[in-house]
Design an enzyme around this catalytic site. Structure first.
Site, short mmCIF file in Angstrom:
data_model
loop_
_atom_site.label_atom_id
_atom_site.label_comp_id
_atom_site.label_asym_id
_atom_site.label_seq_id
_atom_site.Cartn_x
_atom_site.Cartn_y
_atom_site.Cartn_z
N ASP A 1 0.78 4.87 5.74
CA ASP A 1 1.31 4.40 4.47
C ASP A 1 0.19 4.08 3.47
O ASP A 1 -0.95 3.85 3.85
CB ASP A 1 2.12 3.11 4.69
CG ASP A 1 3.43 3.36 5.41
OD1 ASP A 1 3.65 4.50 5.86
OD2 ASP A 1 4.21 2.40 5.51
N ASP A 2 0.59 4.01 2.22
CA ASP A 2 -0.20 3.47 1.09
C ASP A 2 -1.21 4.44 0.45
O ASP A 2 -1.75 4.13 -0.60
CB ASP A 2 -0.95 2.17 1.46
CG ASP A 2 -0.02 1.06 1.91
OD1 ASP A 2 1.20 1.27 1.90
OD2 ASP A 2 -0.52 -0.02 2.27
N HIS B 1 6.72 6.23 -0.88
CA HIS B 1 6.46 4.82 -0.55
C HIS B 1 6.50 3.97 -1.83
O HIS B 1 5.75 3.03 -1.96
CB HIS B 1 5.11 4.72 0.16
CG HIS B 1 4.88 3.44 0.92
ND1 HIS B 1 5.80 2.87 1.75
CD2 HIS B 1 3.79 2.60 0.96
CE1 HIS B 1 5.29 1.76 2.28
NE2 HIS B 1 4.07 1.57 1.80
N HIS C 1 4.16 0.43 -4.96
CA HIS C 1 4.26 -0.37 -3.75
C HIS C 1 5.04 -1.65 -4.00
O HIS C 1 4.61 -2.74 -3.64
CB HIS C 1 2.87 -0.69 -3.18
CG HIS C 1 2.90 -0.98 -1.71
ND1 HIS C 1 3.13 -2.23 -1.19
CD2 HIS C 1 2.74 -0.18 -0.63
CE1 HIS C 1 3.11 -2.18 0.13
NE2 HIS C 1 2.87 -0.95 0.49
N TYR D 1 7.61 -2.98 3.14
CA TYR D 1 8.08 -4.16 3.89
C TYR D 1 9.44 -3.94 4.55
O TYR D 1 10.06 -4.88 5.04
CB TYR D 1 8.11 -5.41 2.98
CG TYR D 1 6.86 -5.51 2.13
CD1 TYR D 1 5.65 -5.93 2.70
CD2 TYR D 1 6.88 -5.12 0.80
CE1 TYR D 1 4.49 -5.97 1.93
CE2 TYR D 1 5.71 -5.17 0.03
CZ TYR D 1 4.54 -5.58 0.60
OH TYR D 1 3.39 -5.61 -0.15
N HIS E 1 -2.00 2.63 8.34
CA HIS E 1 -2.34 2.74 6.90
C HIS E 1 -3.64 3.53 6.78
O HIS E 1 -4.63 3.16 7.42
CB HIS E 1 -2.49 1.35 6.30
CG HIS E 1 -1.23 0.54 6.40
ND1 HIS E 1 -0.88 -0.13 7.54
CD2 HIS E 1 -0.23 0.35 5.51
CE1 HIS E 1 0.30 -0.72 7.34
NE2 HIS E 1 0.72 -0.44 6.13
ZN LIG Z 1 2.82 -0.02 2.31
#
Ligand SMILES: [Zn+2]
Length: 244
Positions: free
Chosen positions: A69-70, A120, A124, A161, A211
């Site tokens: 992610d991210d 995503h 964020h 989350y 991540h």
């Molecule tokens: Zn994230």
């Protein structure tokens, strides 16, 4: 002397005939029905080999998925992609619209190397009862950014989350992907500790959350992949875990 030679010749002939007989009985063509209902013709040896092979190949595939992610991050994601390529592993990336827009070349590379790309949100954000429309717009904007780079529709979303509203699934035709193993890689810089958490908790059909925004996460992920592959796991995208 002549008697001995004759005896050897007779013995040889008999052995030859015996061998021929055995070969014939093994090589004889027979027809049988497989469990799939298909009728197959072959030798007895072929017949015995078929179920064993099917059995083995089914048992050997223990699927597992790793997700990141991210990102994309300008250097860590490239490092990760290099490592995945070396290992022939496919992963799933849930990217933010913001980062995807900054690094379209990395998104393109993910696509070219067979990874699955998901949404995503743009910046964020976490879904709350108050920001439903803003959240939805971020999903739409991120889909547009990714689609412009890859030319493919985005189907999967990882809500930051884990906060999600089921009605988005129909409204946006998107499917949420959560996780089953969370090594909390973002709060530790200890590579060995992260690797251990992944390997200890991971099992068949698990979806691991990582991540690609930290170098320690990238190093730990590759180490964990090596260990899990050694244990017999095959890494696939989340799509193959959820729908196969
Ligand atoms: Zn994230």
């Amino acid at each position: 002397m002549k008697k001995i030679a004759t005896a050897i010749l007779v013995f040889d002939l008999m052995a030859g005939l015996l061998f021929l007989g055995l070969w014939e009985s093994n090589g004889e063509m027979i027809t049988w029905k497989e469990t799939t209902g298909k009728t197959v013709t072959g030798t007895q040896a072929d017949r015995l080999a078929v179920p064993e092979q099917t059995h083995d190949s089914q048992e050997e595939i223990r699927k597992i998925a790793i997700t990141f992610d991210d990102g994309p991050h300008p250097s860590y994601t490239e490092q990760l992609l290099d490592g995945l390529k070396e290992r022939g592993v496919h992963a799933t990336f849930f990217v933010t619209g913001e980062h995807a827009k900054m690094h379209p070349d990395i998104i393109k590379r993910m696509q070219e190397e067979g990874h699955l790309i998901g949404n995503h949100t743009y910046s964020h954000i976490q879904l709350t009862p108050k920001n439903r429309e803003k959240f939805k717009q971020e999903l739409i904007d991120t889909n547009a950014v990714i689609q412009e780079i890859t030319g493919e529709e985005v189907q999967y979303v990882r809500p930051p989350y884990g906060a999600w509203d089921k009605s988005f699934e129909k409204e946006l035709n998107m499917f949420p992907v959560l996780w089953t193993v969370d090594p909390l890689d973002w709060c530790s810089s200890n590579v060995a500790c992260i690797t251990e958490k992944i390997v200890d908790k991971a099992g068949e059909n698990d979806i691991i959350l990582m991540h690609d925004y930290f170098d320690t996460s990238v190093t730990a992920a590759l180490k964990a992949i090596d260990e899990l592959m050694e244990e017999g796991y095959t890494f696939v995208t989340v799509e193959e875990i959820l729908f196969d």
